[in-house]
Scaffold this motif. Structure first.
Motif, mmCIF file in Angstrom:
data_model
loop_
_atom_site.group_PDB
_atom_site.id
_atom_site.type_symbol
_atom_site.label_atom_id
_atom_site.label_comp_id
_atom_site.label_asym_id
_atom_site.label_seq_id
_atom_site.Cartn_x
_atom_site.Cartn_y
_atom_site.Cartn_z
ATOM 1 N N PHE A 56 0.864 -1.179 0.000
ATOM 2 C CA PHE A 56 0.000 0.000 0.000
ATOM 3 C C PHE A 56 0.899 1.226 0.000
ATOM 4 O O PHE A 56 1.571 1.530 0.979
ATOM 5 N N LEU A 57 0.950 1.956 -1.114
ATOM 6 C CA LEU A 57 1.938 3.008 -1.303
ATOM 7 C C LEU A 57 1.421 4.396 -0.967
ATOM 8 O O LEU A 57 2.109 5.386 -1.162
ATOM 9 N N SER A 58 0.194 4.473 -0.467
ATOM 10 C CA SER A 58 -0.355 5.776 -0.128
ATOM 11 C C SER A 58 0.465 6.445 0.966
ATOM 12 O O SER A 58 1.104 5.804 1.789
ATOM 13 N N ALA A 59 0.425 7.769 0.983
ATOM 14 C CA ALA A 59 1.151 8.520 2.009
ATOM 15 C C ALA A 59 0.620 8.226 3.398
ATOM 16 O O ALA A 59 1.291 8.469 4.395
ATOM 17 N N SER A 60 -0.595 7.683 3.474
ATOM 18 C CA SER A 60 -1.176 7.387 4.786
ATOM 19 C C SER A 60 -0.903 5.955 5.226
ATOM 20 O O SER A 60 -1.556 5.433 6.101
ATOM 21 N N ALA A 61 0.092 5.324 4.598
ATOM 22 C CA ALA A 61 0.380 3.933 4.941
ATOM 23 C C ALA A 61 0.807 3.778 6.389
ATOM 24 O O ALA A 61 0.642 2.732 6.983
ATOM 25 N N PHE A 62 1.363 4.830 6.982
ATOM 26 C CA PHE A 62 1.723 4.751 8.392
ATOM 27 C C PHE A 62 1.392 6.081 9.053
ATOM 28 O O PHE A 62 1.711 7.138 8.535
ATOM 29 N N PHE A 63 0.718 5.996 10.167
ATOM 30 C CA PHE A 63 0.473 7.213 10.926
ATOM 31 C C PHE A 63 0.179 6.848 12.361
ATOM 32 O O PHE A 63 -0.120 5.698 12.682
ATOM 33 N N SER A 64 0.275 7.837 13.234
ATOM 34 C CA SER A 64 0.092 7.606 14.660
ATOM 35 C C SER A 64 -1.169 8.288 15.135
ATOM 36 O O SER A 64 -1.482 9.391 14.712
ATOM 37 N N LEU A 65 -1.888 7.612 15.985
ATOM 38 C CA LEU A 65 -3.061 8.198 16.634
ATOM 39 C C LEU A 65 -2.841 8.072 18.130
ATOM 40 O O LEU A 65 -2.950 6.991 18.690
ATOM 41 N N ALA A 66 -2.530 9.205 18.762
ATOM 42 C CA ALA A 66 -2.175 9.170 20.178
ATOM 43 C C ALA A 66 -1.116 8.091 20.359
ATOM 44 O O ALA A 66 -0.082 8.130 19.729
ATOM 45 N N SER A 67 -1.389 7.073 21.211
ATOM 46 C CA SER A 67 -0.397 6.021 21.421
ATOM 47 C C SER A 67 -0.677 4.807 20.547
ATOM 48 O O SER A 67 -0.001 3.805 20.651
ATOM 49 N N ALA A 68 -1.716 4.876 19.687
ATOM 50 C CA ALA A 68 -2.040 3.753 18.810
ATOM 51 C C ALA A 68 -1.567 4.075 17.409
ATOM 52 O O ALA A 68 -2.022 5.039 16.804
ATOM 53 N N ALA A 69 -0.638 3.299 16.887
ATOM 54 C CA ALA A 69 -0.111 3.526 15.552
ATOM 55 C C ALA A 69 -0.616 2.434 14.625
ATOM 56 O O ALA A 69 -0.479 1.249 14.918
ATOM 57 N N ILE A 70 -1.215 2.834 13.504
ATOM 58 C CA ILE A 70 -1.725 1.897 12.508
ATOM 59 C C ILE A 70 -0.735 1.853 11.356
ATOM 60 O O ILE A 70 -0.380 2.887 10.798
ATOM 61 N N ARG A 71 -0.290 0.665 11.016
ATOM 62 C CA ARG A 71 0.640 0.511 9.897
ATOM 63 C C ARG A 71 -0.035 -0.363 8.837
ATOM 64 O O ARG A 71 -0.220 -1.561 9.034
ATOM 65 N N PHE A 72 -0.412 0.251 7.718
ATOM 66 C CA PHE A 72 -0.990 -0.509 6.623
ATOM 67 C C PHE A 72 0.133 -1.197 5.853
ATOM 68 O O PHE A 72 1.098 -0.570 5.435
ATOM 69 N N LEU A 73 -0.006 -2.498 5.682
ATOM 70 C CA LEU A 73 1.017 -3.286 5.005
ATOM 71 C C LEU A 73 0.713 -3.477 3.531
ATOM 72 O O LEU A 73 1.614 -3.413 2.692
ATOM 73 N N THR A 74 -0.540 -3.755 3.225
ATOM 74 C CA THR A 74 -0.926 -4.082 1.855
ATOM 75 C C THR A 74 -2.337 -3.601 1.595
ATOM 76 O O THR A 74 -3.110 -3.370 2.523
ATOM 77 N N THR A 75 -2.669 -3.469 0.328
ATOM 78 C CA THR A 75 -4.036 -3.125 -0.033
ATOM 79 C C THR A 75 -4.406 -3.817 -1.329
ATOM 80 O O THR A 75 -3.543 -4.202 -2.119
ATOM 81 N N GLU A 76 -5.678 -4.009 -1.522
ATOM 82 C CA GLU A 76 -6.238 -4.566 -2.750
ATOM 83 C C GLU A 76 -7.602 -3.944 -2.947
ATOM 84 O O GLU A 76 -8.066 -3.175 -2.106
ATOM 85 N N ASP A 77 -8.241 -4.287 -4.040
ATOM 86 C CA ASP A 77 -9.571 -3.750 -4.289
ATOM 87 C C ASP A 77 -10.557 -4.158 -3.204
ATOM 88 O O ASP A 77 -11.522 -3.445 -2.935
ATOM 89 N N ILE A 78 -10.322 -5.314 -2.580
ATOM 90 C CA ILE A 78 -11.282 -5.799 -1.591
ATOM 91 C C ILE A 78 -11.008 -5.270 -0.192
ATOM 92 O O ILE A 78 -11.840 -5.420 0.697
#
Length: 683
Positions: free
Chosen positions: A6-28
């Motif tokens: 997942f190459l979007s600029a939002s692939a990694f971001f932090s929310l307070a102490s919870a950080a979401i890291r998107f690894l991959t994406t597909e149409d589904i």
């Protein structure tokens, strides 16, 4: 599918102490991890399933994805005690949700009176690190004595219970889109053909076949939160996950039946089999399709070309799981995240795998469900049944799934049958430790349920009802019933439709497993008159079972139940052919004797044919486990032991009630997933 990065600029971001890291994406959808625990992988679909309006001023708080938890309640005050109890229950019930999803908390109130947070509840919010609190009308906005960063907003509604990712709609920052979170779990025993997620736009399901870069050889199955059960309490199977044998059609999913050629020819199903749709309507959640022997024709695990057989988790990992529903049996024996699985049983394909993996398994009375959208083996013997580890789930699925059947006797079962038909022509078992478990079971039946063992010779009882009193002819009649139909309804149809779709020059691309090849060849030799004659034999045998063996009873539906062993006499049987030559091992008997057998078939080796040819209901009941010396590990390993219970056609409710009472008295227990079916101290 190995999802692309997942190459979007939002692939990694932090929310307070919870950080979401998107690894991959597909149409589904997309796969992600939380930085707090990167060992747990999650999935969200591409389509939100809930939209929530923020009341008041628009906000940019969720311009990027945020983790969230949602609950609905009618309780007040919202205290520490209440909130701890609520989320302790979440932890106990669910294996997807965890406290990392508490950074945003939705609370919906479902009563007309107002609710409020007491001081302990306010302290709880701050201690748990909640950053955004979204409450519906009817909950008073909490006021704090000290300043804090908690953002509190009123919302129009809240999502159903569970873990979510949320994001503001680009064109309307007052609108939050909520995406349900699925956990991703390994199918390291190769029980599944595909995973499945709901198709939220078109209905039916979407195929998944996820692999991850760190473990590319294993498929990952997306499993939804169980917490939906709290939002669907009126649905009796809500919160239960199930998988279905890959001969049942499910809208949007391919049906392969263990055959690449079948999958290529017919592709995805356009409609869901009514038997599976009923489970969905009862609230159960489908997570995927399980492997089967090709066209559900019983075969040994080494007899495959297209798809490898699933791996039984018990013992050394090399025990056979037997028969065509082995994928469903393995899924329930291997994975604690599965609640029940669906199989089919023609001549033992649920009962035998259930015995081999140590699970509860049911073959219902023939005709209890319409088998539209199911690849047939023999419509006069085919049934749809299930596996589970838990006796309470067994009773619930059985009573609800078959509830509308006209075949099942609806008269109340006032008590259980008193007679236990005990076949001395099969017992005692070859393994004395396994026989001890059988004897203990008999003793407890008499002590607690007043069911008394009645020694019989079952061979002598049923032989007069064979054609010319010959078991060989009875066995052949059963084979003809399946071979005729499997050729005309499956084999012939496949070759015709494959040629029509791909051309005659591609016919060599059809590569079949050894047993279907054999059965199709023999099926072409069975004439219509052969089939009719075999069907006549079957009907006579079925009538004899009703009139002379399992007699009707006004208070118990049937006057007796019959027990026998459907496995291997308490001896290990292996998925690798050569391992069955080791001392103490034996090759598992399916529908024919092992190659090289010097003796003809014996009736007691084929007691599973009694229910198949008689149309009778039968349950597999796990009793315990015994040790065997593994030729693979060189160590003493544990294998499960089970017993079969058969009764009169239509008296399925006797079996549900039997399992319920056995569990109530502690005679049988839930089995665990994994290498051993029981914790040894309590086995």
């Amino acid at each position: 599918m190995l999802l692309r990065p997942f190459l979007s600029a939002s692939a990694f971001f932090s929310l307070a102490s919870a950080a979401i890291r998107f690894l991959t994406t597909e149409d589904i959808g997309s796969i992600f991890v939380l930085d707090e625990n990167q060992d747990n992988h999650y999935f969200i679909p591409a389509v939100p399933t809930k939209e929530v309006n923020l009341i008041g001023v628009a906000s940019d708080t969720h311009d990027k994805f945020s983790v969230a938890t949602s609950i609905r309640t009618g309780s007040s005050p919202l205290s520490r005690r209440f909130l701890d109890a609520q989320f302790d229950a979440f932890k106990e019930l669910d294996d997807v949700w965890n406290e990392n999803f508490l950074k945003t908390l939705f609370i919906g109130f479902e009563r007309e009176v107002n609710a409020f947070f007491d001081d302990s509840g306010k302290e709880w919010l701050l201690e748990k690190g909640v950053r955004n609190l979204y409450i519906t009308r009817g909950i008073e906005k909490p006021i704090f004595k000290k300043a804090n960063d908690l953002n509190i907003r009123e919302v129009s509604d809240v999502p159903p219970h569970g873990a979510w990712l949320i994001r503001t709609r680009t064109a309307n920052r007052n609108l939050l889109r909520a995406y349900p979170v699925f956990g991703l779990v390994e199918d390291d025993h190769k029980a599944f053909t595909v995973g499945a997620i709901p198709d939220y736009l078109h209905g039916g399901f979407i195929t998944t076949n996820f692999t991850l870069e760190h473990n590319p050889g294993v498929q990952y199955i997306p499993v939804p939160s169980r917490l939906s059960a709290w939002s669907s309490a009126e649905m009796p199977l809500a919160g239960l996950r199930f998988a279905v044998k890959d001969i049942f059609n499910v809208k949007g999913l391919p049906t392969a039946a263990g055959s690449v050629a079948w999958r290529r020819t017919y592709g995805k199903a356009n409609i869901t089999s009514s038997s599976i749709q009923r489970l969905i309507d009862l609230g159960a959640t489908l997570v995927g399709k399980t492997r089967t022997s090709q066209f559900a024709i019983g075969a040994q695990p080494w007899e495959f070309v297209d798809f490898e057989y699933s791996w039984n988790p018990r013992g050394d990992g090399y025990l056979t799981a037997g028969a065509s529903s082995s994928g469903s049996a393995v899924a329930i024996a291997a994975y604690s995240w599965m609640d029940f699985t669906i199989g089919s049983d023609t001549r033992g394909s649920i009962r035998k795998p259930a015995a081999l993996v140590g699970a509860f398994g049911l073959r219902p009375s023939h005709g209890t469900l319409d088998l539209d959208g199911v690849i047939p083996v023999s419509e006069v013997m085919d049934t749809a049944g299930f596996f589970t580890r838990d006796p309470l789930i067994f009773e619930s699925v059985g009573r609800n799934w078959y509830k509308e059947s006209d075949v099942i006797n609806r008269s109340p079962t006032l008590r259980l049958p008193k007679n236990l038909l005990y076949p001395t022509d099969q017992f005692p078992l070859a393994n004395s430790d396994a026989q001890i478990l059988i004897e203990k079971f008999k003793h407890l039946l008499r002590k607690h349920l007043n069911i008394v063992s009645k020694p019989i010779n079952m061979t002598e009882i049923i032989t007069p009802h064979f054609p010319s009193q010959s078991f060989e002819k009875f066995h052949e009649a059963s084979l003809r019933l399946s071979r005729f139909r499997i050729w005309h309804d499956v084999g012939k149809k496949l070759f015709r439709d494959f040629v029509n779709k791909f051309g005659v020059d591609e016919i060599l691309d059809i590569e079949l497993d050894p047993m279907p090849n054999l059965e199709f060849r023999k099926g072409r030799q069975v004439t219509q008159s052969d089939f009719v004659e075999a069907l006549t034999f079957k009907r006579k045998f079925s009538n004899a079972m009703d009139e002379e063996v399992f007699l009707p009873h006004s208070k118990t539906c049937a006057d007796s139940i019959f027990i026998y062993d459907a496995a291997a006499g308490g001896r290990p049987s292996f998925r690798v052919e050569e391992l069955n030559d080791f001392e103490g091992a034996t090759q598992f008997v399916l529908n024919s004797l092992p190659k090289g057998s010097t003796e003809g078939p014996k009736v007691e080796q084929f007691f599973h044919y009694v229910a198949s040819m008689g149309g009778l209901p039968e349950v597999t009941i796990p009793l315990g486990q015994v040790q065997y010396k593994s030729p693979v590990t060189g160590k003493w390993e544990w294998m499960p032991i089970a017993v079969q219970v058969v009764t009169r056609r239509g008296c399925d409710r006797v079996l549900y009630e039997l399992i319920r009472k056995l569990a109530e008295k502690g005679i049988v227990k839930a089995v665990q997933a994994g290498t051993e079916a029981y914790v040894r101290d309590s086995a």
